[in-house]
Design an enzyme around this catalytic site. Structure first.
Site, PDB file in Angstrom:
ATOM      1  N   SER A  34     -16.822  -5.481  43.621  1.00 15.20           N
ATOM      2  CA  SER A  34     -15.805  -5.164  44.623  1.00 15.20           C
ATOM      3  C   SER A  34     -14.541  -5.941  44.316  1.00 15.20           C
ATOM      4  O   SER A  34     -14.563  -6.935  43.582  1.00 15.20           O
ATOM      5  CB  SER A  34     -16.328  -5.543  46.009  1.00 15.20           C
ATOM      6  OG  SER A  34     -15.304  -5.556  46.984  1.00 15.20           O
TER       7      SER A  34
ATOM      8  N   TYR B  39     -19.638  -9.969  53.293  1.00 17.34           N
ATOM      9  CA  TYR B  39     -19.507  -8.976  52.226  1.00 17.34           C
ATOM     10  C   TYR B  39     -18.905  -9.613  50.973  1.00 17.34           C
ATOM     11  O   TYR B  39     -19.399  -9.408  49.858  1.00 17.34           O
ATOM     12  CB  TYR B  39     -18.635  -7.822  52.718  1.00 17.34           C
ATOM     13  CG  TYR B  39     -18.414  -6.738  51.701  1.00 17.34           C
ATOM     14  CD1 TYR B  39     -19.390  -5.786  51.437  1.00 17.34           C
ATOM     15  CD2 TYR B  39     -17.207  -6.645  50.991  1.00 17.34           C
ATOM     16  CE1 TYR B  39     -19.193  -4.780  50.517  1.00 17.34           C
ATOM     17  CE2 TYR B  39     -16.998  -5.644  50.064  1.00 17.34           C
ATOM     18  CZ  TYR B  39     -17.992  -4.712  49.828  1.00 17.34           C
ATOM     19  OH  TYR B  39     -17.796  -3.728  48.904  1.00 17.34           O
TER      20      TYR B  39
END
Length: 258
Positions: free
Chosen positions: A146, A159
């Protein structure tokens, strides 16, 4: 005759988290490149839908659900794939979850659930599929990282921690497993419009900031992620391991854009 180094004909690919969002696009992209593809996830109805789409492309597939929080479930998927195809050449880990919560209020259970899916679940799948990938002699693991593997994003600490761990795990496995013929790499998607996030991207200040910070001036289309996945799954990546390809429209390279 010119050799196509990215031809995946004869390969068997398992896409965990391959039934929705970017994972679905990647599963179909690997199938279009010639691989037999097993797209898997928690919901059997979505597994059936994406498997049918793989079959419609003329590729072999298998309808089997999986829960990355359950090692037995992962092992059962692996055994079913081996029974059907006799091999696994590519493992693509796209399962993930996130939730926006101010970190001062972040419940431990939410932290644990996100890390269990995004990071520990990835470790489970890699461990489970190690032997067939080793036996392949050209095994490929592709982990979905990510932007938050590299930079902090607002109010998604769990996250971000999980995705930073994904990048570190990718490098560690590359160092350990390259000697047995398994290449381990990652892809860091930038901001891609999907059915789930279109309202956020188009109608909020957060979405506008993402757009402003992307030098190409637009969000990505899911199909634009396929090329990196096919590259890393193929013979073209035979000497590439421990790397992360950012497909982000220039986001991570960006400083001031105006």
């Amino acid at each position: 005759m010119i050799r196509n180094f990215t031809d995946l004909s004869g390969r068997v690919a398992v896409v965990v988290g391959g039934t929705s969002g970017l994972g679905r696009s990647l599963a179909l992209g690997l199938a279009e490149a010639g691989a037999a593809v097993v797209p898997s996830g928690r919901r059997q109805d979505l597994v059936d839908e994406v498997s049918a789409a793989v079959g419609a492309l003329g590729r072999e597939t298998l309808n089997y659900s999986v829960n990355v929080s359950d090692r037995k479930s992962i092992d059962t998927l692996r055994d079913a794939v081996l029974k059907r195809f006799g091999r696994v050449d590519v493992l693509l880990n796209a399962a993930g979850r996130t939730k926006r919560t101010p970190t001062k209020d972040l419940p431990e259970q939410e932290w644990e659930d996100i890390l269990d899916t995004n990071l520990t679940g990835m470790l489970r799948t890699c461990q489970s599929f190690y032997e067939p990938l080793h036996a392949s002699k050209r095994g490929r693991i592709i982990n979905i990282a990510s932007l938050s593997s590299f930079v902090g994003l607002y109010e998604v600490a769990a996250y971000a921690a999980s995705k930073s761990g994904v990048l570190s795990l990718t490098r560690s496995l590359a160092v350990e497993w390259s000697r047995v013929g398994i290449n381990v790499n990652a892809i860091a998607p930038g901001v891609f419009r999907t059915d789930l996030n279109s309202a956020l991207l188009d109608g909020t200040q957060r979405g506008q900031e993402f757009l402003m910070r992307t030098p190409m001036g637009r969000f990505g289309n899911p199909e634009e992620l396929i090329g990196a996945a096919v590259l890393l799954a193929s013979d073209a990546a035979s000497f590439i391991t421990g790397q992360c390809i950012a497909v982000d429209g220039g986001f991570l390279a960006s400083g001031v854009n105006v």
